[in-house]
Every structure is written in structure tokens, then in C-alpha cells.
Write an enzyme that holds these catalytic residues in place. Structure first.
Site, PDB file in Angstrom:
ATOM      1  N   CYS A   1       0.835  -1.200   0.000  1.00  0.00           N
ATOM      2  CA  CYS A   1       0.000   0.000   0.000  1.00  0.00           C
ATOM      3  C   CYS A   1       0.875   1.258   0.000  1.00  0.00           C
ATOM      4  CB  CYS A   1      -1.003  -0.027   1.147  1.00  0.00           C
ATOM      5  SG  CYS A   1      -2.342   1.191   0.914  1.00  0.00           S
TER       6      CYS A   1
ATOM      7  N   HIS B   1      -3.774  -4.532  -0.049  1.00  0.00           N
ATOM      8  CA  HIS B   1      -3.406  -5.051   1.270  1.00  0.00           C
ATOM      9  C   HIS B   1      -3.544  -6.571   1.286  1.00  0.00           C
ATOM     10  CE1 HIS B   1      -3.085  -1.316   3.638  1.00  0.00           C
ATOM     11  NE2 HIS B   1      -4.023  -0.843   2.826  1.00  0.00           N
TER      12      HIS B   1
ATOM     13  N   GLU C   1      -2.577  -8.484   3.553  1.00  0.00           N
ATOM     14  CA  GLU C   1      -2.881  -8.900   4.936  1.00  0.00           C
ATOM     15  C   GLU C   1      -4.355  -8.756   5.264  1.00  0.00           C
ATOM     16  OE1 GLU C   1      -1.943  -4.588   4.986  1.00  0.00           O
ATOM     17  OE2 GLU C   1      -1.033  -6.366   4.083  1.00  0.00           O
TER      18      GLU C   1
END
EC number: 4.3.2.10
Length: 208
Positions: free
Chosen positions: A80, A186, A188
Site C-alpha cells: 500500500c 493489502h 494482509e
């Protein structure tokens, strides 16, 4: 060991959790000696470009990262805002970026007659445009990742685009050069898709 660069701008906890899920030994740190001991690095980030670059300078991390990533060629994953910092500059601010990849960050704008809601936020598909050292290997298809950003990557050199997406228009959603891979989304926050990306970074990625 994977070193997650802590510069007070980023969701380091969720990155650490994902790396632990794929069995990696990882640490969040800005201590120079700790980061020097890492075999690979993750540069996360959430927030404003200039603030992030200012923090990297304030903690003495710019010179350290140049040493580890450019001189010693340690593999690095930018995520990001961290992915944007590896480029030359951003319309969001006036600070120069790290300059590792010949790219700039441009604010999303609608085409003529089109209103585009900014930031681009939510799930979107990602189309791999290059092999990228195996970073997308075995990711379920079609690949879908979670985005939150108002500025997007514009690569200014052939061969740097790793993946693309569409929001109002086609844009580069991942780029890579040598030992650096840069993801606008992202992983994650992207469940099974992101988990495999982190697994690939830990187990496979060395260089493009």
C-alpha cells in the site's frame, strides 16, 4: 527472519500476523541492527506520503534501506503506502520517494462525464501481467484483493508493471524490479489470496 519496517505509519500488527500464519519468523522493528539481521524486508504503510517519508528520514531508515535493498539486494515487499514509497514521487506531497522504481503516484480522476469516488476502497480483481518471481503463484483465480487508496501507480519504464486492476480506468496495481516487489493492495486484509502472497514472498521470492 523477515523484518517488518516500523516507522510509525502502517498496520504492522496485521502484517506480522499473516507472516506468522505462513510459518515465518518475523519481527517488527526500526532498530538498525535488528533489520540488518533480516533476510527479507516488508515495508508496510497507511497514511500520507510526505509524513511517511519524513518518518523514514527521522528514524535514519532511508540510508539503511538503501544499504540493505539496493546495495545488498535483500528482497523487499512494499505494501500500500509502502509500495508507493519505492517510486520517485507522489502528487499527494512534495517529498521525493525512495526512487528505487521509475514510477510516480497520481490521484484517481474520473474520465470526462464520470464521477469517481475516492478513495478506491474495497475488493477488486487483480490481473497478473508478469511472473514477478512467483509472488502470485498458486493464488486462487480470479485474484481478488482489498484496496484502500486515493493515489495509484504510474510506471514510466517498460517491464516494471507486475499486475493491473480497473477502477474508472485501468491502473497498475503491482510493480516490481529485481529484488523489490510493490503491491498497492493489502494482502494482509485479503484472506486466502493474501495469505498465499505472503507465503510466496517468504518461501519463493528472491528476485524478478
Amino acid at each position: 527472519m523477515i523484518g517488518i519496517v516500523d516507522y510509525d505509519t502502517g498496520n504492522v500488527g496485521s502484517v506480522l500476523n499473516m507472516l506468522k500464519k505462513v510459518g515465518a519468523q518475523a519481527v517488527v522493528s526500526r532498530d538498525h541492527e535488528v533489520l540488518r539481521s533480516a533476510t527479507k524486508l516488508v515495508l508496510p504503510g497507511v497514511g500520507a506520503f510526505d509524513e511517511a517519508m519524513g518518518n523514514l528520514h527521522r528514524f535514519g531508515l532511508v540510508d539503511l534501506l538503501n544499504e540493505l535493498v539496493i546495495e545488498q539486494r535483500r528482497p523487499l515487499l512494499g505494501v500500500c503506502l509502502g509500495a508507493q514509497l519505492v517510486g520517485r514521487a507522489s502528487e499527494e506531497g512534495v517529498q521525493p520517494g525512495l526512487g528505487w522504481i521509475n514510477a510516480r503516484m497520481v490521484r484517481f480522476r474520473g474520465t470526462e462525464g464520470q464521477t469517481l469516488r475516492v478513495p478506491h476502497m474495497g475488493w477488486n480483481t487483480v490481473q497478473a501481467e508478469a511472473e514477478g518471481g512467483g509472488i502470485f503463484r498458486d493464488v486462487p483465480q480470479p485474484m481478488r484483493f482489498y484496496f484502500v487508496h486515493s493515489y495509484h501507480m504510474v510506471v514510466d519504464e517498460a517491464g516494471l508493471e507486475l499486475a493491473s486492476s480497473h477502477y474508472g480506468h485501468r491502473f497498475t496495481s503491482a510493480m516490481a524490479r529485481d529484488n523489490i516487489v510493490s503491491l498497492q493492495f493489502h494482502p494482509e486484509k485479503s484472506h486466502k489470496y493474501g495469505l498465499q502472497v505472503y507465503r510466496n514472498f517468504v518461501e519463493r521470492f528472491e528476485t524478478c
